[in-house]
Enzyme design. Structure first.
Site, PDB file in Angstrom:
ATOM      1  N   GLU A 136      43.642  42.358  36.599  1.00 20.71           N
ATOM      2  CA  GLU A 136      42.447  42.355  37.220  1.00 20.71           C
ATOM      3  C   GLU A 136      41.600  41.083  36.857  1.00 20.71           C
ATOM      4  OE1 GLU A 136      38.966  42.772  37.963  1.00 20.71           O
ATOM      5  OE2 GLU A 136      39.330  44.482  36.501  1.00 20.71           O
ATOM      6  N   CYS A 176      33.153  42.836  35.917  1.00 22.94           N
ATOM      7  CA  CYS A 176      33.762  42.148  37.050  1.00 22.94           C
ATOM      8  C   CYS A 176      33.520  42.885  38.283  1.00 22.94           C
ATOM      9  CB  CYS A 176      35.349  42.054  36.325  1.00 22.94           C
ATOM     10  SG  CYS A 176      35.643  43.635  36.156  1.00 22.94           S
TER      11      CYS A 176
END
Length: 541
Positions: free
Chosen positions: A293, A327
């Site tokens: 990720e 994020c």
């Protein structure tokens, strides 16, 4: 299968404590913070049964007071990284063979320790090391990590229960074996929960792990290791090593027993890891699983029918909670011309009311960014926006690193939808807004989809269901987590499995059974009860 065989405690999301003024939990975490702030911690390498102190150390400081040293951590050399791999592979002999119930029990106990006796400590550590407010620490270091541990056990049992069809003359079954080798877990600074989940999810499935936490998160990573050890995790199952990132990865990625990489961090680093694995592919005993990720350039788009107050609050929370260092943080926003005056007024009001300072003062909404390098990068982009003709800093824009790495929540207004801060991941409290013509809704959806290399999170605000449907379809590849009338942050384990595609990663959805399946190698077993004794089939006559 025996009835109730998979009847483990059902996972429920850990309730978030309020930490309201005067509450018991607020007093306890404040006291714990002060105690930890005044104590110097020495973090060793955790390799096998040893806690190794090499003497090659680095200081740990708080981003909101970078002159205050809260401890040191020891760094590994190449030989110690090799030792961590050897320790992991030795531990695998027993760990991989351990009954799943006993593995599950360890991580369920870890969750309960975090929910109780370690809650204030893990939250205080995250406040100190990562400059999170108490609310951001609570929803991350305590609640989300607890949820990961509990839900992963439930997901594991559901995976194991998924068996093929059998008939009266044959029994078909599958084994979900751990990978053959070890897993390399690389974790970021911004979420303590991710730091705990990446090594533990692989370990839960019977794998052994070499874990390298981010240098700016070692302080709270140390508490995670303390919890795992108290929960009964056997020596060598998770080995925590710190050191030069390039050196550690070079040793690990060249080892023939590498079976997987579990990564959260920058897109560039992940690309380098993937490239290295490809170069070394003939070296490995098995094809490594690669789960990552990575970055994001997450969006909010408002339809002319949207509620402007809701849009403004979505921006304020989505862009500025934890200083935009998620994020999933909103960093590019598309607002229709008709809505912009009301959105701007509300957003200005919200930003003026935000206090900035140390997380020890629990009335602060904004604290410091993680490091001087991050601060300097953000300051450069803010200064550039002040000078560019197609951009304007309309809110915030001030910064100061004399004591801590403090940057005001900053709003840039641009006339250029492809302006640098609409495309570049900044990872800080900076959001850029582009005002579009109301009639160009559909064109703007296409613009949102095509502007960024990333596809992590995004949000649409609209009171028109036709517009919601159009946006959901048009942006289906632009975000792995898509939000309707909400900010693009705050995915909850068991509710919103998290991950994105394109430049944002492999979209293996942390907080779901899908992620755990990546850490299992399936063996199919067919047993025939009455074995044929003649090769001839009926068609032969």
């Amino acid at each position: 299968m025996l009835k109730g065989f998979f009847n483990v405690p059902k996972a429920v999301n850990e309730p978030v404590k309020s930490y309201a003024p005067g509450s018991i939990e607020r007093t306890k975490v404040a006291e714990t913070y002060k105690t930890m702030w005044n104590a110097s911690v020495e973090v060793p390498l955790y390799i096998g049964s040893e806690e190794i102190k090499t003497g090659n150390t680095k200081k740990m400081t708080a981003p909101h007071d970078h002159q205050h040293v809260v401890g040191i951590y020891h760094q590994a050399d190449r030989a110690l990284v090799e030792k961590a791999i050897t320790s992991a592979l030795e531990a695998r002999k027993k760990w991989a063979a351990m009954a799943w119930e006993n593995r599950a029990s360890i991580f369920l106990k870890a969750a309960e320790l975090l929910a109780g006796p370690y809650r204030a400590k893990i939250n205080a550590a995250t406040m100190i090391a990562q400059s999170k407010t108490i609310h951001q620490a609570e929803i991350d270091a305590a609640c989300e990590l607890i949820d990961f541990l509990r839900y992963n056990v439930e997901f594991m049992t559901k995976i194991y229960a998924d068996q093929p069809t059998s008939t009266s003359d044959m029994w078909n079954r599958v084994e979900y074996r751990p990978l053959e080798g070890f897993v390399y877990a690389i974790t970021p600074f911004n979420f303590t929960a991710i730091a705990g989940n990446l090594p533990s999810s692989a370990a839960l499935m019977g794998n052994v792990v070499v874990w390298k936490p981010a240098a700016t998160q070692v302080y709270s990573a140390n508490v995670i290791m303390q919890v795992f050890k108290e929960a009964g995790l056997p020596d060598g199952v998770i080995n925590m090593v710190m050191g030069d990132s390039g050196m550690v990865s070079d040793v690990v990625l060249s080892n023939p027993h590498l079976a997987g990489v579990h990564f959260t961090g920058s897109t560039g680093v992940f690309n380098d890891i993937w490239k290295t694995i490809g170069t070394n592919i003939a070296t490995y005993k098995t094809y490594p699983r690669i789960v990552g990720e990575t970055g994001g350039k997450d969006f909010i788009i408002a339809h002319p029918s949207a509620n402007p107050v809701q849009v403004a609050v979505g921006i304020a929370r989505g862009a500025f909670e934890f200083q935009g260092q998620k994020c999933s943080a909103a960093s590019r926003v598309y607002v229709p011309h008709s809505l912009w005056p009301a959105v701007q007024t509300q957003l200005e009001s919200d930003l003026k009311s935000m206090k900035m300072g140390s997380p020890e003062d629990m009335s602060n909404f904004i604290t410091a960014v993680i490091s001087e390098a991050s601060f300097d990068k953000l300051a450069r982009y803010i200064d550039q926006a002040k000078n560019d003709s197609d951009a304007e800093v309309i809110m915030g824009g001030n910064y100061d690193k004399s004591k801590g790495y403090f940057i005001e929540p900053t709003v840039i207004l641009t006339s250029n939808p492809k302006y640098a801060t609409m495309e570049t991941e900044l990872f800080g409290p900076v959001v850029t807004i582009y005002v579009y013509e109301d009639a160009k809704w559909s064109e703007t959806l296409k613009l949102v989809d095509e502007t960024s290399e990333y596809a992590l999170t995004g949000a649409v605000f609209s009171q028109c269901r036709y517009a919601v449907e159009e946006a959901t379809v048009a942006l289906q590849n632009a975000a792995g987590n898509f939000y309707i009338n909400d900010k693009p942050t705050g995915a909850v384990v068991g509710m919103q499995p998290f991950g994105g595609a394109r430049g944002s990663g492999t979209n293996d959805k942390a907080g779901s059974a899908q992620n755990l399946l990546r850490w299992a190698s399936v063996r199919t077993i067919k047993e025939t009860f009455v074995t044929p004794e003649d090769y001839k089939y009926p068609f032969l006559g």
